[in-house]
Structure formats: C-alpha cells, structure tokens
Design an enzyme around this catalytic site. Structure first.
Site, short mmCIF file in Angstrom:
data_model
loop_
_atom_site.label_atom_id
_atom_site.label_comp_id
_atom_site.label_asym_id
_atom_site.label_seq_id
_atom_site.Cartn_x
_atom_site.Cartn_y
_atom_site.Cartn_z
N ASN A 194 0.86 -1.18 0.00
CA ASN A 194 0.00 0.00 0.00
C ASN A 194 0.90 1.23 0.00
OD1 ASN A 194 0.73 0.63 2.73
ND2 ASN A 194 -0.90 -0.72 3.49
N LEU A 195 0.31 2.40 -0.12
CA LEU A 195 1.10 3.62 -0.27
C LEU A 195 2.00 3.86 0.94
CD1 LEU A 195 1.76 6.09 -2.00
CD2 LEU A 195 -0.15 7.28 -0.90
N HIS A 196 1.47 3.62 2.14
CA HIS A 196 2.28 3.82 3.34
C HIS A 196 3.48 2.88 3.35
CE1 HIS A 196 3.40 4.45 7.51
NE2 HIS A 196 3.31 3.14 7.72
N ASP A 263 -5.85 -8.11 1.25
CA ASP A 263 -5.98 -9.55 0.99
C ASP A 263 -6.82 -9.80 -0.25
OD1 ASP A 263 -4.56 -9.94 3.32
OD2 ASP A 263 -6.32 -10.37 4.54
#
Length: 473
Positions: A194-196, A263
């Site tokens: 994810n971006l983080h 997921d």
C-alpha cells in the site's frame, strides 16, 4: 481494455504466510460502565473468520479457484476453528501446529457495526523454515501461482528460498510485503504494497510522477516483474518495466470497512493470473474486487457472482441491451437489493407515444423493467411479410434509450414463455383490454407466486396503423 471474468475453476493458487483468526464479539451498547468511562457491551454473538494469509486463501476459494494454504498455528481452539472454517470453504490447509504457542487471534468488539476495541493475541513463532520450504516445494507442482502473504508474524522465514523454488518451475510469485526491508522479495513477479508501505521504503512522494520514478527505481533494484501500489481512495498504480504506468481509480461505491482489502487485492490478482489473464486485466479485476469488499463489515470474501456483477457495471451492462446471461446476473443483483422485477414483451417495431406511455406505466409497477422483444424472424411470422420495419438491434437500441426501461433482451420464439421460466419476474405486465387468463405466460408467472397485471392501451396509437398510413401515401 474490455473486462471479462475468467474461468477460475482451473486456476489453483498456493498461499504461504501468516495465518490468523479474526474473532468478532457483537453486542448492544446502552450504558457506561460504573467502573471506568467505557461503554458496556452485552455480547450477543461471537463470530470467527479466517484472517491474514487464511483470508487470502478464502478469497481465492470464494472466486471458485482451487486454494492451497501453508501456515503456522498453535495447537489450540483457535487453530481448530480456522481449520474447520477453511475446510468448509474448500481451502486445502497445511498447517505447522506448534504446541505451547498460541494461534494469532485478533479480537474485535463490535456494537452497531462500529468497532469499539481490538485485542491481539500473538507471540513470535519458532517456525521450522526447512520443513515449510519442503512442503511448499512439494505443493508447487500442482499450482499456477504462489502468493506470499507476509504480515511479519514469523511464518515466512526465508522468502528467497520460496521465490527461487517457484521461479525454477516457471510459477509467478506475488508478494504482499511487510516491514522496512523489501530486498527479501527480490525476484518476485509482483509485489503489492500500500502507499504507506511503499513510502516507508522509498520515502515520501509529492505527486504521481515521483511515485512512478521511485517505483521504477525500486523495481530495478529488486529485479521485480511488476509493482502495484494500492492507494486507498486514489485507486491503484501499476508499474512494469518498458510499459507506461497504469493508474486505476478507486471503484468503491461506499466505504464501510477497509479490513482485509489488501488480501482481496492479492487474492483476485493471483486467481486471475492463474486463470490466464494478462496483468492489466487482473489488476482491473482486483480493483473492482477491492471496491466491493470495503463495502462489507470486517474481514470478508467476495464471490465470483459479485465480481461478475461489478464487471458488468464497469462494462456498461448494468442497464441497456443485455444477453440472457447478463440479464440473469443483473436480476440476481437487483433482487439482492430487494428490488421488484417487472417484465413486459412485444414487437415494438415502430416506437410511438402509446408505447412510451405504456412502458412508463409498466415501470411504475416495480423497481426494474425488463422489455423482451421478438427478433426479426418471429416478428415476420407474427406480423406477416414486410415486417419488421426496423431490425431487432435498432428496436432494442431505441427501447434502451428510454428512461423507463432498465434492460432489453430479445427472444427467437413467437412467445416469451421460455424467457419467463428463466427470468421469473415478480410482475408480468401486458397492455390491452383482455383478461389476465388470456395473457401469454400468465400461468407460468402465477405458478411461482408472481403477479400478472393488464394495463390499458393509449387510444389511437398503433404500429400497424402507422405502417398502413405510410404505405398508403
């Protein structure tokens, strides 16, 4: 790109990673505890769902693909619950069960669909990495994709051994990464941070251009086949060497709970790639799947019918001219939302004001209106030589443009009886001045509890009269 749903039943996928049990305590809250300023929840229901890598496998199985799972659990009640749930869903689970260590459990206390508290029960596992590698290598012979579902809990000890074993067999490796060292995923076919997680590795990105630049550098350094960055409400960005970036907007209609969305993304990707989809199409399907799952509460799986309906919406078949198969799926979706289905039929050769008024009245009998029209051969049989004036595709296009009409479908027979048996509308509507017992198909609809209604025709409106008037000029 035109999206279609692939055949998942011949697309086996092996998932290896951190399995856990997501446990939910549901109950009502009506007062504050006298002991502390916290709500008192009267627990009314306890629900267990597979989580982590187990949720990935569950999502793959829910799509109809054979799912195999390798992971680590304790020797306890939570492991039994996980095993039973996965077996019921058709997942083939291979667990290292370790005594004196608990299965990872994430307990969420819920009230009125709101999460009040989460408690995590976990300890680092002493995984037998060599035994797991042997198990994975043996199972690779029967699968088309390997997924590494890494939550940093200890099940995955030697990522490179697993990646290289799959690569030697020509099996794509997809990894959902975790932590501050992505070098452990070197050589993977695709990673899906994810971006983080992505910015933790490469640093902050001020804009998309910087994201693309840093992503390309990361792919080169780690020898990745592709990189997919999931960006929440901003959608997803797919990067591949020698290809332009592919940006996909978020598809969620309503965001209710983002638990397990990652997921869902990797499971849909894996199943789609295993089924033979090209990567851009697989990513588009995963994007749609994520849009569905965030509209559900808690860790949840999506089914092939749900994804198929999302594909239809994406391709513009939520309304308009449909095939019979598309229509049946659209009806299933409408009924899932409690909508009443209305059905009418006719030739509709030359659309006139009487038709428009009638169709508006028919639409008012429920929530969705199906208009079934005779194809050209059946119109000719019913109306005689020289008919129809307009070919079936043109008649369908005109009807689909009316605001009152949701779906248009054609049939080849002289009557819609076969179609009625398959569609089973809640209401069958016909225009005329005759009794219900004279309506073709009334007996079919009434037999399963449906309604039949006869609506009056608009005076001085007749296709036959219009045709005769034109011919006599």
């Amino acid at each position: 790109m035109k999206l279609t749903l692939p055949r998942y039943d011949q697309a086996p996928v092996l998932v290896v990673g951190d399995v856990m049990l997501d446990r939910y305590w549901h109950g009502g809250t009506s007062r504050i505890s006298p002991e502390a300023p916290v709500p008192v929840v009267r627990v009314e229901q306890i629900e267990d769902r597979p989580g982590g890598a187990a949720n990935v496998a569950l999502n793959i199985a829910a799509l109809g693909a054979p799912a195999l799972l390798v992971g680590v659990t304790g020797e306890d009640e939570a492991a039994d619950s996980l095993t039973d749930s996965l077996a019921a869903a058709g997942v083939e689970a291979h667990f290292q069960r370790i005594e004196d260590q608990p299965t990872i459990v994430k307990l969420r206390v819920m009230s009125r669909h709101q999460q009040l508290l989460r408690m995590d029960f976990e300890e680092p596992f002493n995984t037998d990495a060599a035994a797991m590698a042997r198990e994975v290598e043996a199972l690779l012979a029967g699968v088309k994709v390997l997924v590494l579902s890494d939550y940093g809990k200890g099940a995955l000890q030697n990522h490179q051994v697993l990646i290289q074993a799959a690569r030697k067999k020509g099996i794509p490796v997809l990894a959902d990464p975790k932590g501050k060292d992505f070098s452990i995923y070197r050589g993977a076919s695709l990673i899906t941070p994810n971006l983080h997680e992505f910015e933790t590795i490469v640093g902050g990105c001020a804009d998309e251009a910087e994201l693309v630049s840093k992503g390309a550098k990361l792919m080169r350094e780690l020898e990745l086949g592709a990189l997919l960055v999931t960006r929440g409400e901003h959608g997803m960005t797919l990067l591949r060497p020698e290809h332009a970036p592919l940006h996909l907007p978020a598809r969620a209609r309503e965001v209710f709970d983002v638990t397990g969305a990652g997921d869902t993304v990797i499971s849909t990707l894996a199943a789609s790639i295993a089924a033979g989809e090209e990567l851009p199409n697989a990513v588009a399907l995963a994007n749609l799947a994520a849009g569905i799952v965030v509209g559900k509460l808690g860790t949840a799986a999506i089914s092939a019918p749900e994804l198929r309906r999302a594909v239809q919406r994406e391709e513009g078949s939520e309304r308009g001219v449909l095939s019979l198969d598309q229509l049946l799926i659209a009806i299933e979706d409408a009924r899932a939302h409690g909508e009443k289905i209305v059905f009418t039929n006719g030739c509709f050769d030359i659309l006139h004001a009487g038709h428009v008024t009638y169709l508006e009245q028919a639409r008012a009998q429920g929530d969705r209106l199906i208009v079934a029209i005779n194809d050209d051969a059946s119109v000719s049989r019913l109306k005689g030589p020289g008919r129809p004036i307009n070919a079936v595709d043109r008649r369908m296009a005109v009807l689909a443009g009316l605001g009152a009409v949701d779906w248009v479908v054609s049939f080849a027979e002289d009557t819609p009886e076969r179609l009625l048996k398959q569609v089973q509308p809640d209401v069958l509507v016909k225009g005329g001045d005759y009794g219900i017992d004279q309506v073709v198909g009334a007996d079919i609809v009434q037999a399963y509890g449906g309604e039949v209604r006869v609506l009056g025709l608009v005076e001085n409106s007749s296709t036959t009269a219009i045709v005769e008037k034109i011919r006599n000029k």
